[in-house]
Scaffold this motif. Structure first.
Motif, short mmCIF file in Angstrom:
data_model
loop_
_atom_site.label_atom_id
_atom_site.label_comp_id
_atom_site.label_asym_id
_atom_site.label_seq_id
_atom_site.Cartn_x
_atom_site.Cartn_y
_atom_site.Cartn_z
N SER A 612 100.04 -16.47 122.97
CA SER A 612 98.80 -16.90 122.65
C SER A 612 98.72 -17.06 121.08
CB SER A 612 97.54 -16.27 123.32
OG SER A 612 97.33 -14.81 122.83
N GLU A 613 98.42 -18.04 120.79
CA GLU A 613 98.13 -18.13 119.21
C GLU A 613 96.55 -18.22 118.63
OE1 GLU A 613 100.14 -20.93 115.41
OE2 GLU A 613 100.81 -21.23 117.62
N SER A 614 96.48 -17.48 117.61
CA SER A 614 94.93 -17.97 117.33
C SER A 614 95.09 -17.65 115.56
CB SER A 614 94.12 -16.88 117.78
OG SER A 614 94.39 -15.59 117.72
N THR A 615 93.66 -17.74 114.92
CA THR A 615 93.62 -17.22 113.61
C THR A 615 92.74 -16.50 113.51
OG1 THR A 615 92.14 -19.14 113.33
CG2 THR A 615 94.28 -19.75 113.15
N ALA A 616 92.68 -15.67 112.30
CA ALA A 616 91.89 -14.78 111.91
C ALA A 616 91.60 -14.57 110.44
CB ALA A 616 92.43 -13.39 112.40
N GLY A 617 90.51 -13.89 109.80
CA GLY A 617 90.30 -13.81 108.55
C GLY A 617 89.19 -14.53 108.26
N LEU A 618 88.54 -14.44 106.98
CA LEU A 618 87.31 -15.03 106.44
C LEU A 618 87.47 -16.60 106.50
CD1 LEU A 618 86.36 -12.66 103.43
CD2 LEU A 618 85.43 -12.65 105.72
N ARG A 619 88.61 -17.06 106.14
CA ARG A 619 89.07 -18.58 106.05
C ARG A 619 90.04 -18.99 107.09
NH1 ARG A 619 88.97 -19.85 99.36
NH2 ARG A 619 86.99 -18.93 98.89
N ASN A 620 90.22 -18.18 107.93
CA ASN A 620 90.98 -18.47 108.92
C ASN A 620 92.56 -18.64 108.41
OD1 ASN A 620 89.26 -18.38 111.18
ND2 ASN A 620 88.93 -20.75 110.97
N ASN A 621 92.81 -17.83 107.45
CA ASN A 621 94.07 -17.92 106.78
C ASN A 621 95.26 -16.95 107.22
OD1 ASN A 621 93.10 -15.53 106.02
ND2 ASN A 621 93.15 -15.85 103.68
N VAL A 624 97.76 -15.39 114.05
CA VAL A 624 97.90 -14.16 114.86
C VAL A 624 98.63 -14.75 116.22
CG1 VAL A 624 96.76 -12.45 116.22
CG2 VAL A 624 95.73 -13.15 114.14
N LEU A 625 99.81 -14.02 116.58
CA LEU A 625 100.63 -14.49 117.65
C LEU A 625 100.67 -13.21 118.55
CD1 LEU A 625 103.97 -15.93 115.71
CD2 LEU A 625 101.77 -17.01 116.66
N ASP A 626 100.00 -13.33 119.50
CA ASP A 626 99.92 -12.48 120.53
C ASP A 626 100.88 -12.49 121.75
OD1 ASP A 626 99.13 -10.18 121.93
OD2 ASP A 626 97.30 -11.07 122.72
N HIS A 627 101.86 -11.73 121.81
CA HIS A 627 102.92 -11.65 122.98
C HIS A 627 102.55 -10.47 123.84
CE1 HIS A 627 104.90 -13.56 119.55
NE2 HIS A 627 105.60 -14.27 120.22
N ARG A 628 102.83 -10.94 125.28
CA ARG A 628 102.49 -9.99 126.24
C ARG A 628 103.82 -10.10 127.23
NH1 ARG A 628 97.31 -8.01 126.15
NH2 ARG A 628 95.91 -8.93 124.92
N ALA A 695 105.29 -1.45 137.63
CA ALA A 695 104.92 -2.33 136.75
C ALA A 695 104.89 -1.86 135.29
CB ALA A 695 103.81 -3.41 137.44
N LEU A 696 105.38 -2.64 134.37
CA LEU A 696 105.27 -2.09 132.94
C LEU A 696 104.80 -3.14 132.13
CD1 LEU A 696 109.02 -0.61 132.77
CD2 LEU A 696 106.70 0.54 133.22
N ASP A 697 103.54 -3.04 131.34
CA ASP A 697 102.92 -3.80 130.85
C ASP A 697 103.17 -3.37 129.16
OD1 ASP A 697 101.86 -5.38 132.69
OD2 ASP A 697 100.27 -3.78 133.07
N GLY A 698 103.46 -4.26 128.45
CA GLY A 698 103.64 -4.37 126.80
C GLY A 698 103.56 -5.42 126.25
N GLY A 699 103.48 -5.35 124.83
CA GLY A 699 103.36 -6.49 124.06
C GLY A 699 103.16 -5.92 122.67
N TYR A 700 103.01 -6.96 121.62
CA TYR A 700 103.18 -6.92 120.38
C TYR A 700 102.35 -8.04 119.55
CZ TYR A 700 107.21 -9.65 120.62
OH TYR A 700 108.21 -10.62 120.85
N GLU A 701 101.77 -7.51 118.85
CA GLU A 701 100.83 -8.96 117.89
C GLU A 701 101.43 -8.91 116.48
OE1 GLU A 701 96.41 -9.37 118.39
OE2 GLU A 701 96.63 -8.44 116.37
N ILE A 702 101.71 -10.29 115.82
CA ILE A 702 102.38 -10.37 114.81
C ILE A 702 101.45 -11.25 113.89
CG2 ILE A 702 104.18 -11.43 113.41
CD1 ILE A 702 105.85 -11.50 116.06
N ARG A 703 100.92 -10.92 112.73
CA ARG A 703 99.89 -11.34 111.98
C ARG A 703 100.62 -11.94 110.76
NH1 ARG A 703 94.31 -10.18 112.64
NH2 ARG A 703 93.93 -8.95 114.38
N ILE A 704 100.65 -13.45 110.52
CA ILE A 704 101.35 -13.86 109.66
C ILE A 704 100.43 -14.49 108.66
CG2 ILE A 704 103.31 -15.63 108.85
CD1 ILE A 704 104.04 -15.30 111.52
N PRO A 705 100.27 -14.42 107.28
CA PRO A 705 99.57 -15.16 106.38
C PRO A 705 99.89 -16.66 106.23
CG PRO A 705 100.28 -13.02 105.31
CD PRO A 705 101.07 -13.23 106.56
#
Length: 717
Positions: A612-621, A624-628, A695-705
């Motif tokens: 899933s891909e989203s934005t974050a920050g005051l100006r959405n700058n 956020v890439l959420d891998h599960r 069952a094993l659940d994992g993931g990581y989140e990447i935040r790229i300016p």
């Protein structure tokens, strides 16, 4: 002392050390030291390296070996199994040629019958047309058909006989090529002997050590263990192939990974001298030539032409090859055998004396072709000296240069009124040879071996007679034996096998077999049991679902011994049942390595991912890439298993790119594990009971300016 009077000691092969290529063999001989101390030890192979021969007395310090040399004897060989195989191959070859000849003649006959056509008689222009009787055509067709039927029946029989002979010839040739090369391949058997000079008396035992080419080996193993056990038994075996010319029967075999032809010379540090240049010191074994050496054979040369018999004259005329060179022409090389060393021309202009001479001589100058009539004291024109030039021509050249040994003029052989002989025309200028190096000569090790030097007699060339030269002749037969023996190095390796030099790395190891073994000299692989090694092991299952959704069985081996285990094929036996043949990696002393056993169908794995891909920050700058990741395991075996699941997270060198992990996986410790993991590797260790799931659940989140956009677009898997 004559060789017939020298006592002969029989020897037996005792031990062999097989290196990466080649082997060192040890033979034992026993006997009583004769009064003169010289004995001949027989039984050495024809392919041995003469320079590697060593000898010593075993167990008796009062007797020692003062000299050892190699000699070759020849005697008629008795017909054995090897000769019978060769005769069988030759008989089948002759039979095949005869059948092929009959088949070719039959095919020619069939072609002739097939080309039979009715030919009408010639008629004149005024003759009317005549009808051809149909019966004649049909009779000819019946004859051709009957004849072809008979011939084709005979051809089918010949084809069947030819296939049978070719099959038998193939089988006989294979048996002949696989037969041991210990037996002689010709009617004359050449035997290599070691001539020893012993200092002492009594009954002694002598050990001979020599090197031979044509021996290779590769490691192989058999692993036996029980389910659930933490240790197993690794049987170390070796695949050995040799074609040294002697069968290894009941000998102690050792295996080494070292290179038998590695350098053993030590570096020498030369002195740095400031001041005037000083001449290099001469070798300690070199002496100045004696004075008056040129006058030693004056009377021999002045005695006149040597009488020769008619048989000797015919032999000289049959074997003499004239040197095709005119006055002023360049040197033309003599014909030589294919593969032989280039033959130098006789006495090149300005060339230094032959190397190796202990006493020097005058440098030969350019001369015209020698006269046809040989001088007394000169050899016939047929034989050639070791350099390849006819001795008579080189001798005549030396006489013309130095003035020694010239024939006296005879009035009867010169026409009356004839004046003095014409002056020798100068030789056309050619390439100038390099000037000899100043200072005393530097002979090689062979030239300083005084016992092997031979004094050249009056029949030699002027530059050689009366001087010492190495007397060991070139032995093309031994070279051919060594060449055939070296072909075993190109033998294809067994499956999963690795050359010892490749798997040993920068270290050398030696392994001694626990029992004597037999390895015939047939150039094929033979298995030799070396030793049994206990190893620690545990069974683990490994899966990398991001690469392949399949679970693999592995064995984690630990080597607690003080000797390394080289890479090679290993036959895995579990609970007395053969499992498979795998590739064992190199296992250093104290090391731990993982060996794969192939896919385990009883353990299943499934991997699912969500992004899933989203934005974050005051100006959405910030992007956020959420891998599960979700991994599901199922154990269908009747025993519990331990599964290691490997995943991977991205790595970055940018300080603005942040990575947050949300999983209970761990970072592997390369210092404790048997494998080296790539950066970003994460591991789950799961214990599954018999018939259990997980069952094993994992993931990581990447935040790229936003300023760190990917080059070429946002492309992700």
């Amino acid at each position: 002392m004559k060789s017939e009077e020298t006592p002969r000691w029989a020897s037996a092969l005792d031990a062999v050390v097989v290196y990466a290529q080649g082997a060192m063999c040890s033979r034992l001989a026993r006997g009583t030291v004769p009064p003169r101390g010289r004995v001949r030890v027989t039984g050495l192979p024809r392919s041995m390296d003469p320079g590697s021969l060593r000898a010593r007395v075993v167990g008796d310090a009062r007797v020692r070996v003062t000299e050892v040399r190699v000699e070759v004897d020849a005697e008629p060989s008795a017909a054995g199994s090897f000769d019978a195989l060769r005769q069988e191959v030759e008989r089948l070859q002759d039979e095949q040629a005869a059948v092929q000849g009959r088949r070719a003649r039959l095919l020619a006959r069939i072609k002739e019958v097939t080309e039979l056509r009715p030919v009408p008689p010639s008629r004149k222009r005024e003759d009317p047309h005549r009808r051809t009787p149909v019966d004649a055509w049909l009779a000819l067709a019946d004859f051709v058909d009957d004849r072809l039927t008979t011939l084709h029946g005979r051809l089918a029989g010949l084809e069947e006989e030819l296939r049978r002979v070719e099959h038998e010839l193939t089988m006989a040739t294979d048996r002949w090529s696989r037969a041991s090369t210990d037996a002689p391949s010709a009617h004359v058997e050449t035997t290599v002997c070691a001539v020893l000079t012993l200092d002492g008396t009594g009954e002694v035992e002598v050990e001979l050590e020599y090197g031979v080419p044509g021996a290779v080996w590769a490691p192989a193993y058999r692993l036996t263990y029980r389910q659930g056990a933490d240790s197993g038994s690794l049987l170390f075996r070796a695949s050995v192939a040799q074609r040294t010319g002697e069968d290894w029967t009941g000998v102690r075999i050792a295996l080494a990974t070292a290179d038998l032809r590695r350098r053993t010379d030590l570096p020498k540090l030369r002195s740095l001298r400031i001041g005037r240049r000083q001449p290099a010191p001469g070798p300690s074994g070199w002496r100045e030539p004696p004075a008056g050496l040129a006058d030693l054979f004056t009377g021999y040369d002045a005695a006149g032409p040597r009488p020769r018999s008619a048989a000797a004259t015919e032999a000289v005329d049959a074997t003499h090859v004239p040197w095709p060179q005119a006055v002023g022409a360049a040197h033309v090389p003599m014909p030589q055998a294919v593969g032989a060393a280039p033959v130098p021309p006789p006495d090149a202009v300005g060339a230094p004396p032959a190397p190796g001479a202990v006493a020097g001589g005058p440098v030969p100058a350019p001369v015209p072709p020698p006269p046809a009539a040989p001088l007394y004291g000169g050899p016939p024109a047929g034989p050639a000296e070791p350099g390849g030039a006819p001795v008579a021509r080189a001798q005549a050249a030396d006489r013309a240069t130095s003035g020694f040994g010239q024939a006296r003029s005879r009035p009867a052989s010169r026409p009356r009124g004839a004046g003095a002989p014409a002056a020798v025309p100068p030789v056309a200028s050619g390439p100038i040879a390099p000037a000899p190096v100043a200072g005393p000569p530097r002979p090689s090790g062979d030239e300083l071996d005084y016992a092997a030097l031979v004094l050249s007699g009056p029949e030699e060339a002027e530059s050689r007679r009366g001087r010492l030269f190495p007397g060991a002749p070139f032995d093309p037969v031994a070279v051919e034996y060594r060449r055939r023996a070296a072909t075993v190095a190109a033998l294809p390796l067994p499956g999963h096998a690795v050359r010892p030099r490749e798997s040993a790395g920068s270290f050398d190891h030696r392994y001694d077999a626990v029992a004597p073994a037999d390895v015939p000299s047939d150039g094929t692989w033979h298995t030799v049991t070396v030793s049994e090694i206990p190893v620690g092991l545990r069974t683990e299952y490994l899966c990398v679902p991001s690469v392949e959704e399949r679970v693999y069985g592995t064995l984690v081996l630990s080597n607690a011994t003080d000797q390394a285990l080289l890479a090679g094929p290993v036959e895995v036996t579990v609970d007395d049942d053969f499992l498979l043949t795998a590739a064992l990696p190199t296992l250093a002393p104290g090391g731990v390595r993982r060996m794969g056993l192939g896919p385990a169908e009883g353990v299943q794995v499934t991997r699912r991912t969500h992004l899933s891909e989203s934005t974050a920050g005051l100006r959405n700058n910030v992007t956020v890439l959420d891998h599960r990741v979700r991994v599901e395991l199922a154990n269908r075996l009747a025993r519990p298993v331990s599964v290691e699941v490997r995943e991977q997270v991205p790595v970055t060198s940018e300080p603005d790119v942040r990575l947050e992990e949300r999983a209970d996986w761990t970072t592997p410790d390369d210092s404790a594990g048997p494998d080296q993991h790539a950066p970003g590797t994460r591991v789950w260790q799961v214990d599954l009971p018999a018939g259990g799931t997980a069952a094993l659940d994992g993931g990581y989140e990447i935040r790229i300016p936003a300023a760190k956009a990917l080059v070429g677009g946002d492309r992700r898997s």
